[in-house]
Scaffold this motif. Structure first.
Motif, PDB file in Angstrom:
ATOM      1  N   ASN A  99       0.818  -1.200   0.000  1.00 11.13           N
ATOM      2  CA  ASN A  99       0.000   0.000   0.000  1.00 11.13           C
ATOM      3  C   ASN A  99       0.861   1.264   0.000  1.00 11.13           C
ATOM      4  O   ASN A  99       1.868   1.338   0.713  1.00 11.13           O
ATOM      5  N   ASP A 100       0.467   2.239  -0.803  1.00  7.81           N
ATOM      6  CA  ASP A 100       1.112   3.554  -0.875  1.00  7.81           C
ATOM      7  C   ASP A 100       2.594   3.465  -1.232  1.00  7.81           C
ATOM      8  O   ASP A 100       3.380   4.347  -0.886  1.00  7.81           O
ATOM      9  N   GLY A 101       2.988   2.380  -1.906  1.00 12.17           N
ATOM     10  CA  GLY A 101       4.371   2.236  -2.344  1.00 12.17           C
ATOM     11  C   GLY A 101       5.309   1.686  -1.286  1.00 12.17           C
ATOM     12  O   GLY A 101       6.515   1.613  -1.506  1.00 12.17           O
ATOM     13  N   GLY A 102       4.786   1.282  -0.138  1.00  9.99           N
ATOM     14  CA  GLY A 102       5.612   0.704   0.920  1.00  9.99           C
ATOM     15  C   GLY A 102       5.222  -0.731   1.163  1.00  9.99           C
ATOM     16  O   GLY A 102       4.666  -1.399   0.286  1.00  9.99           O
ATOM     17  N   ARG A 103       5.518  -1.212   2.355  1.00  6.33           N
ATOM     18  CA  ARG A 103       5.128  -2.560   2.749  1.00  6.33           C
ATOM     19  C   ARG A 103       4.398  -2.490   4.082  1.00  6.33           C
ATOM     20  O   ARG A 103       4.679  -1.608   4.897  1.00  6.33           O
ATOM     21  N   GLY A 104       3.474  -3.432   4.273  1.00  2.00           N
ATOM     22  CA  GLY A 104       2.757  -3.469   5.532  1.00  2.00           C
ATOM     23  C   GLY A 104       2.229  -4.852   5.828  1.00  2.00           C
ATOM     24  O   GLY A 104       2.103  -5.687   4.926  1.00  2.00           O
ATOM     25  N   LEU A 105       1.944  -5.080   7.099  1.00  6.04           N
ATOM     26  CA  LEU A 105       1.293  -6.319   7.514  1.00  6.04           C
ATOM     27  C   LEU A 105       0.603  -6.101   8.844  1.00  6.04           C
ATOM     28  O   LEU A 105       0.876  -5.126   9.551  1.00  6.04           O
ATOM     29  N   ASP A 111      -5.055 -10.612  23.681  1.00  2.00           N
ATOM     30  CA  ASP A 111      -6.334  -9.929  23.889  1.00  2.00           C
ATOM     31  C   ASP A 111      -6.939  -9.378  22.606  1.00  2.00           C
ATOM     32  O   ASP A 111      -7.888  -8.607  22.645  1.00  2.00           O
ATOM     33  N   GLY A 112      -6.393  -9.762  21.440  1.00  7.12           N
ATOM     34  CA  GLY A 112      -7.007  -9.398  20.171  1.00  7.12           C
ATOM     35  C   GLY A 112      -6.668  -8.031  19.618  1.00  7.12           C
ATOM     36  O   GLY A 112      -7.234  -7.626  18.601  1.00  7.12           O
ATOM     37  N   HIS A 113      -5.757  -7.301  20.248  1.00 10.42           N
ATOM     38  CA  HIS A 113      -5.349  -6.025  19.663  1.00 10.42           C
ATOM     39  C   HIS A 113      -4.777  -6.282  18.276  1.00 10.42           C
ATOM     40  O   HIS A 113      -3.988  -7.208  18.075  1.00 10.42           O
ATOM     41  N   LYS A 114      -5.198  -5.490  17.296  1.00 10.28           N
ATOM     42  CA  LYS A 114      -4.713  -5.628  15.918  1.00 10.28           C
ATOM     43  C   LYS A 114      -3.505  -4.707  15.765  1.00 10.28           C
ATOM     44  O   LYS A 114      -3.606  -3.493  15.888  1.00 10.28           O
ATOM     45  N   LEU A 115      -2.341  -5.303  15.521  1.00  8.41           N
ATOM     46  CA  LEU A 115      -1.104  -4.548  15.347  1.00  8.41           C
ATOM     47  C   LEU A 115      -0.763  -4.478  13.871  1.00  8.41           C
ATOM     48  O   LEU A 115      -1.043  -5.401  13.109  1.00  8.41           O
ATOM     49  N   GLU A 116      -0.129  -3.381  13.488  1.00 10.98           N
ATOM     50  CA  GLU A 116       0.241  -3.157  12.085  1.00 10.98           C
ATOM     51  C   GLU A 116       1.621  -2.534  12.036  1.00 10.98           C
ATOM     52  O   GLU A 116       1.949  -1.664  12.850  1.00 10.98           O
ATOM     53  N   ILE A 117       2.420  -2.986  11.081  1.00 13.03           N
ATOM     54  CA  ILE A 117       3.654  -2.271  10.740  1.00 13.03           C
ATOM     55  C   ILE A 117       3.536  -1.838   9.295  1.00 13.03           C
ATOM     56  O   ILE A 117       2.966  -2.556   8.464  1.00 13.03           O
ATOM     57  N   LEU A 118       4.033  -0.647   9.003  1.00 12.45           N
ATOM     58  CA  LEU A 118       4.017  -0.131   7.642  1.00 12.45           C
ATOM     59  C   LEU A 118       5.246   0.732   7.431  1.00 12.45           C
ATOM     60  O   LEU A 118       5.759   1.339   8.368  1.00 12.45           O
TER      61      LEU A 118
END
Length: 128
Positions: A99-105, A111-118
């Motif tokens: 997305n947006d020319g980078g990388r992410g996951l 406890d179900g917190h949704k973590l993201e790196i971009l």
């Protein structure tokens, strides 16, 4: 003075497990105890203050990282056998996005917190 985010509280049913997950996967120093919190310090002088509670409402936390950090974090996610996705709706398992020319996951913390790196912020880098 400019308005800056200083800290936010992360609710957890097991604060030690959540703090270890955050510091271990993100490659950060061990959390420090401060009153009822385990404080996870991020590189931009913002902290995630992990507080133990009986019930958690899962939240989303996104971390902007460089390419080297992305590779290292991705490697730790794989090493730990954690599920990850290219999207927050878990429709593209085991993939990363561009997305947006980078990388992410995305992956889930205790406890179900949704973590993201971009590697590129939403909308791309500002012009100039």
């Amino acid at each position: 003075m400019t308005v800056l985010l200083n800290h936010t509280i992360v609710h957890a049913t097991d604060r030690a497990a959540t703090a270890e997950h955050l510091t271990g996967v993100l490659g950060l120093p061990a959390a420090a105890e401060y009153g009822p919190f385990l404080v996870v310090e991020l590189g931009n002088e913002v902290s995630l203050d992990v507080l133990e509670v009986d019930r958690v409402h899962a939240q989303h936390y996104a971390f902007l990282v460089g390419d080297e950090e992305f590779d290292a974090i991705h490697g730790r996610i794989v090493e730990r056998g954690l599920d990850f996705w290219a999207d927050p709706f878990e429709q593209r398992p085991g993939e990363t996005n561009t997305n947006d020319g980078g990388r992410g996951l995305y992956w889930n913390a205790p406890d179900g917190h949704k973590l993201e790196i971009l590697t590129v912020p939403y909308g791309g880098w500002p012009a100039g």
